[in-house]
Design an enzyme around this catalytic site. Sequence first.
Site, PDB file in Angstrom:
ATOM      1  N   ARG A  84       0.818  -1.282   0.026  1.00  5.63           N
ATOM      2  CA  ARG A  84       0.009   0.030  -0.159  1.00  5.63           C
ATOM      3  C   ARG A  84       0.879   1.403   0.091  1.00  5.63           C
ATOM      4  NH1 ARG A  84      -5.206   0.053   1.199  1.00  5.63           N
ATOM      5  NH2 ARG A  84      -4.986  -1.669   2.226  1.00  5.63           N
TER       6      ARG A  84
ATOM      7  N   GLU B 240       0.009  -7.794  -3.546  1.00  3.60           N
ATOM      8  CA  GLU B 240      -1.203  -7.042  -4.024  1.00  3.60           C
ATOM      9  C   GLU B 240      -0.726  -5.519  -3.942  1.00  3.60           C
ATOM     10  OE1 GLU B 240      -4.506  -5.374  -0.554  1.00  3.60           O
ATOM     11  OE2 GLU B 240      -3.990  -7.515  -0.414  1.00  3.60           O
TER      12      GLU B 240
ATOM     13  N   THR C 265      -8.159  -3.262  -2.206  1.00  2.00           N
ATOM     14  CA  THR C 265      -9.161  -2.310  -1.960  1.00  2.00           C
ATOM     15  C   THR C 265      -9.841  -2.145  -3.211  1.00  2.00           C
ATOM     16  OG1 THR C 265      -7.418  -1.272  -0.606  1.00  2.00           O
ATOM     17  CG2 THR C 265      -9.441  -0.093  -0.937  1.00  2.00           C
TER      18      THR C 265
ATOM     19  N   LYS D 132     -10.867 -13.314   3.620  1.00  2.00           N
ATOM     20  CA  LYS D 132     -10.078 -12.264   4.310  1.00  2.00           C
ATOM     21  C   LYS D 132     -10.834 -11.869   5.580  1.00  2.00           C
ATOM     22  CE  LYS D 132      -8.812  -7.527   3.685  1.00  2.00           C
ATOM     23  NZ  LYS D 132      -8.557  -6.469   2.652  1.00  2.00           N
TER      24      LYS D 132
ATOM     25  N   GLY E  90      -2.623  -6.142  11.277  1.00  2.00           N
ATOM     26  CA  GLY E  90      -2.085  -6.257  12.518  1.00  2.00           C
ATOM     27  C   GLY E  90      -1.333  -7.617  12.602  1.00  2.00           C
TER      28      GLY E  90
ATOM     29  N   GLY F 235       0.415  -6.087   5.703  1.00  2.00           N
ATOM     30  CA  GLY F 235       0.480  -4.697   5.505  1.00  2.00           C
ATOM     31  C   GLY F 235       1.904  -4.101   6.117  1.00  2.00           C
TER      32      GLY F 235
END
Length: 201
Positions: free
Chosen positions: A11, A34, A63, A123, A153, A173
Amino acid sequence: MQENKLVAILRGIQPTEADDHAVALCDAGFRYIEIPLNSPDWQQSIRQTVERFGERAMIGAGTVLNVEQVDRLAEMGARLVVTPNTQPAVIRSAVRQGMLVCAGCATATEAFNALDAGAHWLKIFPSSAFGPAYIRALKAVLPPAVPVLAVGGITPENLGDYLQAGCAGAGLGNDLYRPGQSAADTAARARRFIAALEAAS
């Protein structure tokens, strides 16, 4: 290629950085990458990553919110669609175009709605807010063959707890990639996650 279900979430990555980080991830053993659609110039990043690394990993987007975005991704050759929510129209469109769909959900109702629409993976997001015990309980009512991923997390330290709760993998992430970090840092973080996965196996 698809047995290791750790999804790298890049991201905020810039197109000029994408190649170096994709190399770092693939070399470490990641097979799913991703790039969320709220990243800058995501069209360029995804297109070039698909072209250059599509044979080493399944490349796609996160997203993903609407059918129009799914169509754009299909045109680019993306093979992975990750949603933050349970949107049947998006799921059906991606499945129809041959993409692997990992649908975001939190409850049993959302999970079964995603599966009814054709989602391949589920997910659970945000996993850190629910914890491994919640996922274990949710999995008790889900079809056992459906892969469930913990997202939100997840760290090398707690990955094993989620795998023991029945998760097939995880979406990673901030503890794997933060905008602006070096590819060497991504490589080191990726190796720690792979080591945690292997230790829990």
